[in-house]
Design a protein around this motif. Sequence first.
Motif, PDB file in Angstrom:
ATOM      1  N   ARG A   1       0.818  -1.206   0.000  1.00 47.59           N
ATOM      2  CA  ARG A   1       0.000   0.000   0.000  1.00 47.59           C
ATOM      3  C   ARG A   1       0.849   1.251   0.000  1.00 47.59           C
ATOM      4  NH1 ARG A   1      -4.923  -1.317   0.056  1.00 47.59           N
ATOM      5  NH2 ARG A   1      -5.726  -3.017   1.254  1.00 47.59           N
TER       6      ARG A   1
ATOM      7  N   HIS B   1      -3.296   1.960   7.392  1.00 52.93           N
ATOM      8  CA  HIS B   1      -3.433   0.885   6.420  1.00 52.93           C
ATOM      9  C   HIS B   1      -2.537  -0.276   6.812  1.00 52.93           C
ATOM     10  CE1 HIS B   1       0.432   1.634   4.373  1.00 52.93           C
ATOM     11  NE2 HIS B   1       0.159   2.922   4.563  1.00 52.93           N
TER      12      HIS B   1
ATOM     13  N   THR C   1      -1.925  -4.403  -1.392  1.00 52.19           N
ATOM     14  CA  THR C   1      -3.039  -3.739  -2.058  1.00 52.19           C
ATOM     15  C   THR C   1      -4.298  -4.588  -2.164  1.00 52.19           C
ATOM     16  OG1 THR C   1      -2.181  -4.400  -4.213  1.00 52.19           O
ATOM     17  CG2 THR C   1      -1.588  -2.203  -3.412  1.00 52.19           C
ATOM     18  N   ASP C   2      -4.218  -5.885  -2.194  1.00 51.76           N
ATOM     19  CA  ASP C   2      -5.438  -6.686  -2.328  1.00 51.76           C
ATOM     20  C   ASP C   2      -5.818  -7.407  -1.042  1.00 51.76           C
ATOM     21  OD1 ASP C   2      -3.378  -8.488  -2.392  1.00 51.76           O
ATOM     22  OD2 ASP C   2      -4.130  -9.623  -4.095  1.00 51.76           O
ATOM     23  N   ARG C   3      -5.186  -7.050   0.086  1.00 53.18           N
ATOM     24  CA  ARG C   3      -5.529  -7.624   1.391  1.00 53.18           C
ATOM     25  C   ARG C   3      -5.326  -6.557   2.454  1.00 53.18           C
ATOM     26  NH1 ARG C   3      -2.849 -12.961  -0.176  1.00 53.18           N
ATOM     27  NH2 ARG C   3      -0.943 -11.782  -0.042  1.00 53.18           N
TER      28      ARG C   3
ATOM     29  N   LEU D   1     -13.517  -3.636  -3.968  1.00 48.77           N
ATOM     30  CA  LEU D   1     -12.511  -4.240  -3.114  1.00 48.77           C
ATOM     31  C   LEU D   1     -12.464  -5.743  -3.354  1.00 48.77           C
ATOM     32  CD1 LEU D   1     -13.281  -2.360   0.220  1.00 48.77           C
ATOM     33  CD2 LEU D   1     -11.550  -1.817  -1.471  1.00 48.77           C
TER      34      LEU D   1
ATOM     35  N   GLU E   1     -10.016  -7.541   1.352  1.00 48.56           N
ATOM     36  CA  GLU E   1      -9.698  -6.128   1.558  1.00 48.56           C
ATOM     37  C   GLU E   1     -10.838  -5.433   2.313  1.00 48.56           C
ATOM     38  OE1 GLU E   1      -7.822  -2.664  -1.297  1.00 48.56           O
ATOM     39  OE2 GLU E   1      -9.099  -4.165  -2.195  1.00 48.56           O
TER      40      GLU E   1
END
Length: 186
Positions: free
Chosen positions: A42, A106, A110-112, A132, A136
């Motif tokens: 992220r 965060h 990016t996908d979890r 999402l 996520e």
Amino acid sequence: MNNLMNILKDNIKVIIGALIALVFVIAGAIWLSVTFGGQAYRSITVSDISGSVAVIRDTRQFFASKNTVLKSGDVINTNETSRIRVRLDFDKYIVIEPNSSVYIYHTGITDRGEISVNIACGAVICQLNSPLTPGEIFVVKTPNTAINVRGTVFRTDFELKPEYNGFKDVMVTHVQNFEGSVRLQP
């Protein structure tokens, strides 16, 4: 030419061994890429800014500018004449409106993991351009509400009102949904 042929003939086993090793290295790299690749961590980056926006990181304060990279937990403070737009990952945007104090946490890639936009006061507009993934989480929190999102555009504002509908010192959260859907949790 004869010299080169003799050198190749004398070292053919070494050359074949090196080629086999190279094939295994390439195959291993491909396997690692398929197994563990494609995961980006992220990021939070200032994509647009107007006015003077203060950022508090740990114990120090600095002023943000376009392309400033923010860290998880940074407190972003706008005054009456400033606003900031930050990009999370590559497909999520948050506009922090004037007179706001917001911090973004965060976790994960990016996908979890989770993105948590925490409004201490003021307002934000969130725009998630892609739905999402199943692992996520994107949530906007105020002191009295949590807004869970899957993929949408919405505005959230929070303020402490000295009086509201005959009650004193009331925390008020407004959510205005422009696109998609959100789920509120008091």
